[in-house]
Design a protein around this motif. Structure first.
Motif, PDB file in Angstrom:
ATOM      1  N   ALA A 183      -4.268   4.234  -3.885  1.00 54.95           N
ATOM      2  CA  ALA A 183      -5.010   4.091  -2.968  1.00 54.95           C
ATOM      3  C   ALA A 183      -5.299   5.358  -2.835  1.00 54.95           C
ATOM      4  O   ALA A 183      -4.643   6.401  -2.714  1.00 54.95           O
ATOM      5  CB  ALA A 183      -3.737   3.690  -1.362  1.00 54.95           C
ATOM      6  N   VAL A 197      -9.109  -1.845   5.328  1.00 55.52           N
ATOM      7  CA  VAL A 197      -8.478  -1.367   3.748  1.00 55.52           C
ATOM      8  C   VAL A 197      -9.661  -2.419   3.223  1.00 55.52           C
ATOM      9  O   VAL A 197      -9.953  -3.823   3.192  1.00 55.52           O
ATOM     10  CB  VAL A 197      -7.044  -1.887   4.453  1.00 55.52           C
ATOM     11  CG1 VAL A 197      -6.767  -1.653   2.855  1.00 55.52           C
ATOM     12  CG2 VAL A 197      -6.566  -0.827   5.055  1.00 55.52           C
ATOM     13  N   GLN A 246      -8.060   8.545  -0.067  1.00 52.24           N
ATOM     14  CA  GLN A 246      -8.789   7.744   1.451  1.00 52.24           C
ATOM     15  C   GLN A 246      -9.790   9.332   1.616  1.00 52.24           C
ATOM     16  O   GLN A 246      -9.150  10.834   0.424  1.00 52.24           O
ATOM     17  CB  GLN A 246      -7.865   8.156   2.571  1.00 52.24           C
ATOM     18  CG  GLN A 246      -7.004  10.046   2.534  1.00 52.24           C
ATOM     19  CD  GLN A 246      -5.735  10.227   3.141  1.00 52.24           C
ATOM     20  OE1 GLN A 246      -5.307   9.454   4.013  1.00 52.24           O
ATOM     21  NE2 GLN A 246      -5.625  11.216   3.265  1.00 52.24           N
ATOM     22  N   ARG A 295      -2.128   1.043   9.039  1.00 47.50           N
ATOM     23  CA  ARG A 295      -2.984   0.341   9.456  1.00 47.50           C
ATOM     24  C   ARG A 295      -2.382   0.124  10.987  1.00 47.50           C
ATOM     25  O   ARG A 295      -3.111  -0.506  11.898  1.00 47.50           O
ATOM     26  CB  ARG A 295      -3.068  -1.012   9.126  1.00 47.50           C
ATOM     27  CG  ARG A 295      -3.446  -2.125   9.455  1.00 47.50           C
ATOM     28  CD  ARG A 295      -5.309  -2.155   9.101  1.00 47.50           C
ATOM     29  NE  ARG A 295      -5.632  -3.104  10.060  1.00 47.50           N
ATOM     30  CZ  ARG A 295      -6.942  -3.545  10.528  1.00 47.50           C
ATOM     31  NH1 ARG A 295      -7.242  -2.195  11.268  1.00 47.50           N
ATOM     32  NH2 ARG A 295      -7.010  -4.320  11.179  1.00 47.50           N
ATOM     33  N   LEU A 314      -9.423   2.687   3.969  1.00 41.15           N
ATOM     34  CA  LEU A 314      -8.684   3.655   2.425  1.00 41.15           C
ATOM     35  C   LEU A 314      -9.251   1.928   1.817  1.00 41.15           C
ATOM     36  O   LEU A 314      -9.971   1.248   1.962  1.00 41.15           O
ATOM     37  CB  LEU A 314      -7.141   2.754   3.194  1.00 41.15           C
ATOM     38  CG  LEU A 314      -7.028   4.478   4.536  1.00 41.15           C
ATOM     39  CD1 LEU A 314      -5.278   3.537   4.418  1.00 41.15           C
ATOM     40  CD2 LEU A 314      -7.175   5.693   4.118  1.00 41.15           C
ATOM     41  N   LEU A 343      -0.072   1.912   3.331  1.00 44.12           N
ATOM     42  CA  LEU A 343      -0.827   1.002   4.374  1.00 44.12           C
ATOM     43  C   LEU A 343      -1.030  -0.036   5.409  1.00 44.12           C
ATOM     44  O   LEU A 343      -1.396   0.290   5.906  1.00 44.12           O
ATOM     45  CB  LEU A 343      -2.152   0.742   2.858  1.00 44.12           C
ATOM     46  CG  LEU A 343      -2.576   0.798   1.353  1.00 44.12           C
ATOM     47  CD1 LEU A 343      -3.035   0.392   0.289  1.00 44.12           C
ATOM     48  CD2 LEU A 343      -3.784   1.744   2.134  1.00 44.12           C
ATOM     49  N   LYS A 367      -7.605   0.692  -2.072  1.00 41.81           N
ATOM     50  CA  LYS A 367      -6.504   0.731  -2.497  1.00 41.81           C
ATOM     51  C   LYS A 367      -7.259  -0.007  -4.102  1.00 41.81           C
ATOM     52  O   LYS A 367      -8.003  -0.929  -3.994  1.00 41.81           O
ATOM     53  CB  LYS A 367      -5.751  -0.102  -2.182  1.00 41.81           C
ATOM     54  CG  LYS A 367      -4.522  -0.311  -3.353  1.00 41.81           C
ATOM     55  CD  LYS A 367      -3.686  -1.857  -2.543  1.00 41.81           C
ATOM     56  CE  LYS A 367      -2.598  -2.400  -3.739  1.00 41.81           C
ATOM     57  NZ  LYS A 367      -2.477  -3.659  -3.665  1.00 41.81           N
TER      58      LYS A 367
END
Length: 110
Positions: free
Chosen positions: A51, A92, A53, A84, A39, A80, A41
């Motif tokens: 963010a 991340v 993906q 996670r 991911l 996020l 951000k």
């Protein structure tokens, strides 16, 4: 059949591209080196964030980056954290760029 890069190799290459573009980036969560999802951000430095993906576009038969969330940075951060918590193998990465540049649209990053 196309070769698939390991997550840690992809992240390493992406970090290098960002640093060459003078975009600050931090690995805030290190996922599985082999197959962890990533991911990204981007903090816009005005209280807002986005963010992204990676997803698969069936119509285009290609991997694409899609917006997972955007809005106030604390709300994006909370999402996020939830992601996670569900997937400990998740990477991340956090970028800081007032213009919102991620370079994810460049060749080789999809």
């Amino acid at each position: 059949m196309t070769a698939k890069l390991t997550a840690d190799l992809w992240v390493s290459a992406y970090l290098t591209r960002l640093r060459l573009a003078d975009i600050p980036v931090y690995v805030t969560a290190r996922g599985d080196a082999t197959a962890g999802a990533v991911l990204v951000k981007v903090a816009l430095l005005n209280g807002q964030a986005r963010a992204f993906q990676r997803s698969f576009d069936l119509m285009a038969d290609a991997r694409v980056w899609v917006t997972l969330a955007e809005g106030p940075e604390p709300e994006v951060d909370a999402l996020l954290l939830r992601q996670r918590a569900r997937d400990p193998d998740l990477w991340v990465l956090e970028l800081e760029d007032r213009q919102g540049r991620t370079l994810l649209d460049q060749e080789g990053l999809s």
